[in-house]
Design an enzyme around this catalytic site. Structure first.
Site, PDB file in Angstrom:
ATOM      1  N   GLU A  38     -21.274  17.336  36.055  1.00 21.88           N
ATOM      2  CA  GLU A  38     -22.729  17.389  36.125  1.00 21.88           C
ATOM      3  C   GLU A  38     -23.235  16.333  35.150  1.00 21.88           C
ATOM      4  O   GLU A  38     -22.839  16.342  33.983  1.00 21.88           O
ATOM      5  CB  GLU A  38     -23.201  18.789  35.701  1.00 21.88           C
ATOM      6  CG  GLU A  38     -24.684  18.964  35.859  1.00 21.88           C
ATOM      7  CD  GLU A  38     -25.168  20.338  35.372  1.00 21.88           C
ATOM      8  OE1 GLU A  38     -24.332  21.217  35.118  1.00 21.88           O
ATOM      9  OE2 GLU A  38     -26.389  20.489  35.248  1.00 21.88           O
ATOM     10  N   ARG A 267      -9.339  26.097  30.642  1.00 22.95           N
ATOM     11  CA  ARG A 267      -9.981  24.935  30.059  1.00 22.95           C
ATOM     12  C   ARG A 267      -9.327  24.603  28.725  1.00 22.95           C
ATOM     13  O   ARG A 267      -8.668  25.436  28.117  1.00 22.95           O
ATOM     14  CB  ARG A 267     -11.478  25.168  29.894  1.00 22.95           C
ATOM     15  CG  ARG A 267     -11.848  26.220  28.874  1.00 22.95           C
ATOM     16  CD  ARG A 267     -13.287  26.673  29.026  1.00 22.95           C
ATOM     17  NE  ARG A 267     -14.234  25.626  28.696  1.00 22.95           N
ATOM     18  CZ  ARG A 267     -15.094  25.094  29.578  1.00 22.95           C
ATOM     19  NH1 ARG A 267     -15.121  25.515  30.814  1.00 22.95           N
ATOM     20  NH2 ARG A 267     -15.942  24.168  29.195  1.00 22.95           N
ATOM     21  N   LYS A 277     -21.201  20.521  26.456  1.00 24.28           N
ATOM     22  CA  LYS A 277     -22.150  19.418  26.437  1.00 24.28           C
ATOM     23  C   LYS A 277     -23.458  19.848  25.772  1.00 24.28           C
ATOM     24  O   LYS A 277     -24.093  19.064  25.090  1.00 24.28           O
ATOM     25  CB  LYS A 277     -22.404  18.936  27.865  1.00 24.28           C
ATOM     26  CG  LYS A 277     -21.292  18.033  28.366  1.00 24.28           C
ATOM     27  CD  LYS A 277     -21.558  17.561  29.776  1.00 24.28           C
ATOM     28  CE  LYS A 277     -21.182  18.599  30.783  1.00 24.28           C
ATOM     29  NZ  LYS A 277     -21.312  18.147  32.173  1.00 24.28           N
TER      30      LYS A 277
HETATM   31  P1  ATP Z   1     -19.616  21.879  29.521  1.00 23.92           P
HETATM   32  O1  ATP Z   1     -19.498  23.357  29.387  1.00 23.92           O
HETATM   33  O2  ATP Z   1     -18.976  21.115  28.431  1.00 23.92           O
HETATM   34  O3  ATP Z   1     -21.001  21.435  29.803  1.00 23.92           O
HETATM   35  P2  ATP Z   1     -19.037  21.865  32.230  1.00 23.92           P
HETATM   36  O4  ATP Z   1     -17.926  22.650  32.784  1.00 23.92           O
HETATM   37  O5  ATP Z   1     -20.414  22.371  32.396  1.00 23.92           O
HETATM   38  O6  ATP Z   1     -18.715  21.528  30.750  1.00 23.92           O
HETATM   39  P3  ATP Z   1     -19.026  19.847  34.198  1.00 23.92           P
HETATM   40  O7  ATP Z   1     -19.683  18.538  34.154  1.00 23.92           O
HETATM   41  O8  ATP Z   1     -19.550  20.851  35.129  1.00 23.92           O
HETATM   42  O9  ATP Z   1     -19.023  20.394  32.729  1.00 23.92           O
HETATM   43  O10 ATP Z   1     -17.469  19.689  34.366  1.00 23.92           O
HETATM   44  C1  ATP Z   1     -16.818  18.831  35.250  1.00 23.92           C
HETATM   45  C2  ATP Z   1     -15.415  19.319  35.437  1.00 23.92           C
HETATM   46  O11 ATP Z   1     -14.721  19.308  34.196  1.00 23.92           O
HETATM   47  C3  ATP Z   1     -15.392  20.738  35.956  1.00 23.92           C
HETATM   48  O12 ATP Z   1     -14.468  20.810  37.010  1.00 23.92           O
HETATM   49  C4  ATP Z   1     -14.962  21.552  34.773  1.00 23.92           C
HETATM   50  O13 ATP Z   1     -14.242  22.670  35.168  1.00 23.92           O
HETATM   51  C5  ATP Z   1     -14.111  20.553  33.979  1.00 23.92           C
HETATM   52  N1  ATP Z   1     -14.107  20.883  32.559  1.00 23.92           N
HETATM   53  C6  ATP Z   1     -15.183  21.021  31.755  1.00 23.92           C
HETATM   54  N2  ATP Z   1     -14.816  21.369  30.511  1.00 23.92           N
HETATM   55  C7  ATP Z   1     -13.456  21.454  30.519  1.00 23.92           C
HETATM   56  C8  ATP Z   1     -12.465  21.785  29.531  1.00 23.92           C
HETATM   57  N3  ATP Z   1     -12.810  22.096  28.277  1.00 23.92           N
HETATM   58  N4  ATP Z   1     -11.172  21.776  29.918  1.00 23.92           N
HETATM   59  C9  ATP Z   1     -10.829  21.447  31.168  1.00 23.92           C
HETATM   60  N5  ATP Z   1     -11.705  21.129  32.140  1.00 23.92           N
HETATM   61  C10 ATP Z   1     -13.013  21.132  31.822  1.00 23.92           C
HETATM   62 MG    MG Z   2     -21.734  22.705  33.648  1.00 26.11          MG
END
Ligand code: ATP
Ligand code: MG
Length: 566
Positions: A38, A267, A277
């Site tokens: 995102e 994760r 983020k």
């Molecule tokens: P955040 O919580 O940091 O905002 P998010 O999951 O909302 O992370 P996205 O942009 O939606 O961020 O993530 C893109 C991809 O990266 C998704 O498939 C998510 O599952 C993966 N991802 C995000 N954080 C991690 C992590 N700490 N370890 C492994 N994969 C991750």
């Molecule tokens: Mg997200």
């Protein structure tokens, strides 16, 4: 062994599942994955795990494979073009390439809308006039079923009319939503008539003001996967409970070109940092750090600027592997991978971070000799360089102890130490200034101890220290970075109020003026060095200017993972 993007990872449950799918002839033997960020912030080291997995799988299964980069830009209020650009740069930096497969969920808005009309037509979705609070209040709990909305029985024609008017912008935000009609008594809360469209009078970074309604992530994601023909949709564990909704949508929408399957993995969580983020944005917005690319940040742009390498990050992701259980990974493991890689590639140099002057009283004044030093003992091809040595030198202040503690083997009053690749020196006098601070050491050198020769009639010195010639040394700025937080789990430690910023490390950066060997004045921005005995450094790509490099400490030399510290 150097790690390349295409080097296969060892077997794990995801790879086993894919192998089984291929053995059964599923998906015509194709493996199509996606990385779906995102664009609401910069990528962090956790995302690197997902990138290495998804793009790595595509490389491992070539040629019948690919990995898409898809921006999940369904939430118009939080997204910015700056983030889109940085995400592309970061994925490329890690060594991966999506080719022509760059997508935006917003490109599917029209199709997603048509699917929603289709669900309405089938009696599988309805417009709910309840307020968000009412919807929440009637969802039930884990132990009790939810209540049917009074609008659940609306005939399809009326739903269709209202949904079209939602799209046309006739209603205010929050006035109505579109819900999937599934099962208000399901033990899985995600199946209790989830909201799939909401009204938002918001400007979108790509579709502008064309839309007054936006699809929810849980709705857009599986259908985007299916539209792109994704075979394996890999996400983190918190989506496990969303999987039944994912499957419900893929099974109930007609005309989808693909039937993706969702699987979850744990994760990455790292000690001494935060990794969402939202929290990283707070550090940036409130000025706790210099920006998203501050070298203390766990963002890809931060670690890149600090001097971490793509090969090190990939090796780290390979080392941690994939599991189905959340755990906490030690930051030292990541640092270990960085050292392993830089040890092979970084050019060696001499620099003294906290200089202490040494005068060799028996060394002729005005004489300069040049010591030949190896640029990289791990790679002969990098050759040698000449480093000047003269009567006055700088050594590292903590390589001298006036009152040595037991076991201290470096320089002390009356003691002898070897100057690396030069000769042995003995300290005869400690000179202090008016304030009682040590201003210089007066030593003699032994010309017969060159090339590693032992001193005659005296024990062989146990310590070896580095040095730079005072007359030739250049002053360079060195930024000594340390952990961003003082506790292993800032999130956990924050407790009730959740204010993790209380645990920021006040000493996460210290800026010193180092005395460096002359060649370092010419160091170009974006170059890795090992300052011998001190650590790995990287010339800051932003703040270095020709002739005035700024050195970021990437990682100290001591490895908490290696045995027997120096
Ligand atoms: P955040 O919580 O940091 O905002 P998010 O999951 O909302 O992370 P996205 O942009 O939606 O961020 O993530 C893109 C991809 O990266 C998704 O498939 C998510 O599952 C993966 N991802 C995000 N954080 C991690 C992590 N700490 N370890 C492994 N994969 C991750
Ligand atoms: Mg997200």
């Amino acid at each position: 062994m150097s790690d390349t993007p295409a080097a296969p990872a060892s077997q794990d449950f995801i790879r086993e599942m894919i192998a089984a799918d291929l053995a059964q002839g599923r998906n015509d033997g194709w493996v199509i994955t996606r990385f779906p960020p995102e664009p609401n912030g910069y990528l962090h080291i956790g995302h690197a795990k997902s990138i290495c997995l998804n793009f790595g799988l595509a490389l491992e299964h070539a040629p019948k494979s690919r990995c898409h980069l898809r921006f999940d830009d369904t939430n118009p209020t939080k997204e910015e073009v700056e983030y889109v650009d940085s995400i592309m740069e970061d994925v490329r930096w890690l060594g991966f390439d999506w080719g022509r497969h760059l997508y935006y969920a917003s490109d599917y808005f029209e199709k997603l809308y048509a699917f929603a009309e289709q669900l309405i037509g089938k009696g599988l979705a309805y417009v709910d006039d309840q307020t968000p609070e009412q919807i929440r209040a009637t969802r039930g709990t884990l132990t009790s079923p939810g209540e049917h909305s009074p609008f659940r029985g609306r005939p399809p024609a009326e739903n269709l009319d209202l949904f079209r008017r939602m799209r046309a912008g006739e209603f205010k935000e929050g006035e109505r939503v579109l819900r999937a009609k599934i099962d208000m008594a399901s033990p899985n809360m995600n199946l209790r008539d989830p909201v799939i469209y909401r009204i938002l009078h918001a400007h979108h970074h790509r579709t502008g003001d064309a839309w007054r309604i936006y699809p929810m992530y849980d709705y857009a994601h599986p259908l985007s996967d299916a539209l792109e023909g994704i075979t394996h949709s890999l996400c983190t564990l918190e989506f496990e409970h969303h999987r039944p909704l994912y499957e419900w949508l893929v099974n109930n929408v007609d005309g989808l070109p693909g039937a993706p399957c969702q699987r979850e993995f744990a994760r990455l969580n790292l000690t001494f940092t935060v990794m969402s983020k939202r929290k990283l944005l707070r550090l940036v917005k409130e000025g706790f750090v210099g920006g998203w690319d501050d070298p203390r940040m766990p963002t890809i742009s931060g670690i890149r600027r600090r001097g971490y390498t793509p090969a090190a990050v990939r090796a780290f992701c390979k080392t941690i592997g994939l599991t189905k259980y959340n755990s906490l990974t030690d930051l030292q493991l990541l640092e270990h991978c960085v050292r392993e890689d830089l040890n092979k590639t970084a050019r060696r140099a001499y620099a003294v971070l906290r200089p202490l002057k040494v005068v060799l009283t028996n060394y002729p004044e005005g004489r300069v000799e040049h010591v030949e030093l190896v640029n990289n003992p791990e790679n002969e091809a990098e050759g040698k360089r000449l480093v000047p040595l003269s009567r006055e030198l700088y050594i590292e202040a903590d390589d001298f102890m006036e009152e040595p503690v037991p076991g201290f083997h470096r320089l002390k009053p009356g003691g002898e130490v070897r100057l690396k690749f030069a000769f042995c020196i003995i300290c005869h006098e400690v000179v202090k200034d008016a304030a009682g601070q040590i201003s210089e050491l007066r030593c003699t050198y032994d010309d017969t101890t060159r090339h590693g020769a032992k001193p005659e009639g005296r024990p062989k010195p146990k310590g070896t220290i580095h040095w730079v010639s005072a007359a030739h040394a250049v002053d360079v700025e060195a930024r000594l970075y340390d952990k961003l937080f003082t506790v292993e789990q800032p999130d956990g430690a924050a407790g009730e109020d959740g204010d993790f910023t209380r645990f920021l490390n006040p000493h996460s950066v210290e800026i010193v003026t180092a005395k460096a060997e002359p060649s370092l004045a010419q160091a170009r921005a974006g170059t890795h060095f090992q300052f011998e005995r001190v650590g790995y450094f990287f010339t800051d790509p932003k703040d270095s200017t020709p002739g005035r490099p700024v050195f970021n400490r990437t990682v100290a030399l001591k490895d908490g993972f290696a045995k027997g510290k120096a």
